[in-house]
Write a protein that holds these residues in place. Structure first.
Motif, short mmCIF file in Angstrom:
data_model
loop_
_atom_site.label_atom_id
_atom_site.label_comp_id
_atom_site.label_asym_id
_atom_site.label_seq_id
_atom_site.Cartn_x
_atom_site.Cartn_y
_atom_site.Cartn_z
N GLU A 196 1.52 5.63 -1.25
CA GLU A 196 0.91 6.89 -1.62
C GLU A 196 0.83 6.96 -3.15
N ARG B 116 -4.68 -2.07 5.20
CA ARG B 116 -5.17 -0.69 5.35
C ARG B 116 -4.08 0.17 5.95
N ALA B 117 -4.20 1.46 5.71
CA ALA B 117 -3.21 2.41 6.24
C ALA B 117 -3.33 2.53 7.75
N LEU C 229 0.87 -1.17 0.00
CA LEU C 229 0.00 0.00 0.00
C LEU C 229 0.91 1.22 0.00
N VAL D 16 3.21 2.78 2.71
CA VAL D 16 2.41 2.84 3.92
C VAL D 16 2.44 1.50 4.65
N LYS D 17 2.31 0.39 3.88
CA LYS D 17 2.27 -0.94 4.50
C LYS D 17 2.69 -1.99 3.48
N LEU E 29 -4.20 6.67 -2.21
CA LEU E 29 -3.40 5.46 -2.04
C LEU E 29 -3.53 4.53 -3.25
#
Length: 163
Positions: A10, A162-163, A8, A71-72, A43
Motif C-alpha cells: 500500500e 498484482r493485488a 507490492l 499485498v504480495k 499501491l
C-alpha cells in the motif's frame, strides 16, 4: 546467493520504513532498494536486492507477508525475469581520453547526456554486471562521480505481480 524480491504494498506513509526496519531488525542486508507508485496510485512496487541462502530469503518473504501494508511478495530470482539498473557516471574526458570514453560509451550502449571541456556524463542501463564492467573498462582513475538506482525487475512472460 543474490535474490531480487518484488513487493507490492500500500502506498502510504511509513510503509517503506517498516519494510527497511524488518530487514534491519533481523540483520539482513539490503544491497539495493527501489520504490515507486504503480499504475494504481494506491499501491507501490518495491524491489529489494539481498543476498542469502534460500532459507534466509524464505524467512524474509514470510516476515514481509506479515506486514499489514504488504499485498504480495515474489522472489523474482526463482524464475525467468528481466532486471535493469540505471547509472549516471561523470568521467574525466580531456585530451586523448575523450575519444576513448566516447567509444567505450558506444560499446556499452550508453548515452553521453552532458559534455564540458573536461568531462562527460554518461547514462547507462543494464544489469548490475554490465554496469560494473563499464566501470572496470573505464578505470577508476577517470571516474569523478557515480550514481546508481539499484535494480528493478519484472517477471518474464505471463507472470504478473498484482493485488
Amino acid at each position: 546467493m543474490r535474490h531480487i524480491i518484488s513487493v507490492l504494498l500500500e502506498n502510504e506513509a511509513g510503509a517503506l520504513s517498516r519494510v527497511a526496519g524488518l530487514f534491519s531488525a533481523r540483520a539482513y542486508n539490503i544491497e539495493s532498494l527501489t520504490v515507486a507508485p504503480t499504475e494504481d496510485a494506491s499501491l507501490s512496487r518495491m524491489t529489494v536486492v539481498t543476498s542469502g541462502s534460500d532459507d534466509v530469503v524464505e524467512q524474509i518473504t514470510k516476515q514481509l507477508n506479515k506486514l499489514i501494508e504488504v499485498v504480495k511478495v515474489v522472489d523474482l530470482s526463482e524464475a525467468a525475469h528481466i532486471e535493469r539498473e540505471l547509472m549516471l557516471i561523470k568521467v574525466r574526458a580531456s585530451g586523448k581520453d575523450r575519444e576513448e570514453i566516447k567509444r567505450m560509451s558506444d560499446i556499452f550502449r550508453g548515452r553521453i547526456i552532458d559534455v564540458t571541456d573536461s568531462t562527460y556524463t554518461i547514462e547507462l542501463t543494464g544489469t548490475c554486471a554490465k554496469l560494473d564492467a563499464f566501470i572496470e573498462a573505464v578505470g577508476k582513475g577517470l571516474i569523478l562521480e557515480t550514481v546508481r538506482t539499484g535494480s528493478s525487475g519484472i517477471a518474464r512472460g505471463e507472470r504478473v505481480l498484482r493485488a
